[in-house]
Motif scaffolding. Structure first.
Motif, short mmCIF file in Angstrom:
data_model
loop_
_atom_site.label_atom_id
_atom_site.label_comp_id
_atom_site.label_asym_id
_atom_site.label_seq_id
_atom_site.Cartn_x
_atom_site.Cartn_y
_atom_site.Cartn_z
N GLU A 128 -7.30 -13.15 -0.14
CA GLU A 128 -6.32 -12.82 -1.20
C GLU A 128 -6.85 -11.65 -2.04
OE1 GLU A 128 -4.24 -15.03 -5.04
OE2 GLU A 128 -5.46 -16.19 -3.66
N GLU A 129 -5.96 -10.74 -2.38
CA GLU A 129 -6.33 -9.61 -3.23
C GLU A 129 -6.69 -10.11 -4.62
OE1 GLU A 129 -4.56 -5.35 -4.85
OE2 GLU A 129 -3.26 -6.69 -3.72
N LEU A 130 -7.79 -9.57 -5.19
CA LEU A 130 -8.18 -9.91 -6.55
C LEU A 130 -7.47 -8.97 -7.51
CD1 LEU A 130 -12.01 -10.43 -6.00
CD2 LEU A 130 -10.19 -12.16 -6.09
N THR A 131 -6.87 -9.55 -8.55
CA THR A 131 -6.11 -8.75 -9.50
C THR A 131 -6.47 -9.15 -10.92
OG1 THR A 131 -4.27 -10.33 -9.45
CG2 THR A 131 -4.16 -8.47 -7.91
N PRO A 163 -2.10 -12.12 -12.63
CA PRO A 163 -3.44 -11.84 -12.12
C PRO A 163 -4.21 -13.13 -11.84
CG PRO A 163 -3.32 -11.40 -14.46
CD PRO A 163 -1.93 -11.73 -14.01
N ASN A 164 -5.12 -13.05 -10.89
CA ASN A 164 -5.93 -14.22 -10.59
C ASN A 164 -7.32 -14.14 -11.23
OD1 ASN A 164 -7.09 -12.35 -8.80
ND2 ASN A 164 -5.97 -13.17 -7.05
N LEU A 165 -7.60 -13.04 -11.93
CA LEU A 165 -8.86 -12.88 -12.65
C LEU A 165 -8.59 -12.65 -14.13
CD1 LEU A 165 -10.64 -10.29 -10.29
CD2 LEU A 165 -10.92 -12.78 -10.29
N TRP A 166 -9.57 -13.03 -14.97
CA TRP A 166 -9.52 -12.71 -16.40
C TRP A 166 -10.91 -12.77 -16.98
CZ3 TRP A 166 -6.28 -17.08 -19.12
CH2 TRP A 166 -6.85 -18.29 -18.93
N HIS A 167 -11.06 -12.35 -18.21
CA HIS A 167 -12.37 -12.34 -18.86
C HIS A 167 -12.80 -13.75 -19.22
CE1 HIS A 167 -12.96 -8.01 -19.23
NE2 HIS A 167 -11.64 -7.97 -19.25
N VAL A 168 -14.04 -14.09 -18.85
CA VAL A 168 -14.61 -15.39 -19.18
C VAL A 168 -15.79 -15.24 -20.14
CG1 VAL A 168 -13.81 -16.51 -17.07
CG2 VAL A 168 -16.05 -15.39 -17.10
N GLY A 169 -16.10 -14.02 -20.47
CA GLY A 169 -17.14 -13.65 -21.42
C GLY A 169 -16.79 -12.26 -21.89
N PRO A 170 -17.57 -11.73 -22.82
CA PRO A 170 -17.22 -10.42 -23.36
C PRO A 170 -16.97 -9.35 -22.29
CG PRO A 170 -19.02 -11.36 -24.60
CD PRO A 170 -18.77 -12.28 -23.43
N TYR A 171 -17.80 -9.33 -21.25
CA TYR A 171 -17.63 -8.33 -20.20
C TYR A 171 -17.78 -8.95 -18.82
CZ TYR A 171 -17.99 -5.34 -24.21
OH TYR A 171 -17.78 -4.77 -25.43
N ARG A 176 -8.96 -17.23 -12.65
CA ARG A 176 -8.06 -18.05 -13.47
C ARG A 176 -7.62 -19.29 -12.70
NH1 ARG A 176 -3.05 -14.86 -15.52
NH2 ARG A 176 -2.81 -16.76 -16.73
N ARG A 177 -7.67 -19.20 -11.40
CA ARG A 177 -7.22 -20.28 -10.52
C ARG A 177 -7.96 -20.11 -9.20
NH1 ARG A 177 -4.54 -17.64 -6.77
NH2 ARG A 177 -3.25 -15.85 -7.26
N PRO A 178 -7.89 -21.09 -8.32
CA PRO A 178 -8.53 -20.92 -7.01
C PRO A 178 -7.95 -19.72 -6.26
CG PRO A 178 -7.96 -23.23 -7.38
CD PRO A 178 -7.32 -22.43 -8.49
N VAL A 179 -8.81 -18.97 -5.63
CA VAL A 179 -8.41 -17.78 -4.87
C VAL A 179 -8.69 -18.04 -3.40
CG1 VAL A 179 -8.83 -15.31 -4.53
CG2 VAL A 179 -8.91 -16.28 -6.84
N ARG A 180 -7.68 -17.81 -2.57
CA ARG A 180 -7.81 -18.02 -1.14
C ARG A 180 -8.61 -16.88 -0.49
NH1 ARG A 180 -2.58 -18.41 -2.33
NH2 ARG A 180 -2.07 -16.54 -1.15
N ALA A 181 -9.30 -17.18 0.58
CA ALA A 181 -10.00 -16.15 1.35
C ALA A 181 -9.00 -15.09 1.77
CB ALA A 181 -10.68 -16.77 2.56
#
Length: 81
Positions: A21-24, A1-9, A14-19
């Motif tokens: 690109e699907e967010l996962t 996945p290219n997303l993850w929790h950076v705070g409680p909610y 997690r890394r640079p995301v290209r224009a």
């Protein structure tokens, strides 16, 4: 996945995301609801094939997502350690 929790909610990249690109996100980092299970077809080399509410018990996932779980799962991990 290219997303993850950076705070409680809060979720961040997690890394640079290209224009375009699907967010996962790995749903296992968000739910411990008994019986949750869903197939994953992301195609990543490390894909588990199925995402479940018990994935927080997997040592490699705990290490990979250390500090990036929702609070309820962080508490379970801390209690289980």
């Amino acid at each position: 996945p290219n997303l993850w929790h950076v705070g409680p909610y809060e979720i961040g990249t997690r890394r640079p995301v290209r224009a375009g690109e699907e967010l996962t996100v790995d749903y296992a980092t968000q739910t411990g609801a008994p019986g949750f299970s869903m197939p994953c077809r992301c195609g990543a080399a490390a894909c588990r094939g199925t995402v479940t509410s018990d994935d927080w018990l997997l040592p490699d996932l705990r290490a990979r997502y250390a500090g990036h779980w929702v609070p309820a799962l962080e508490a379970r991990i801390a209690h289980d350690a």
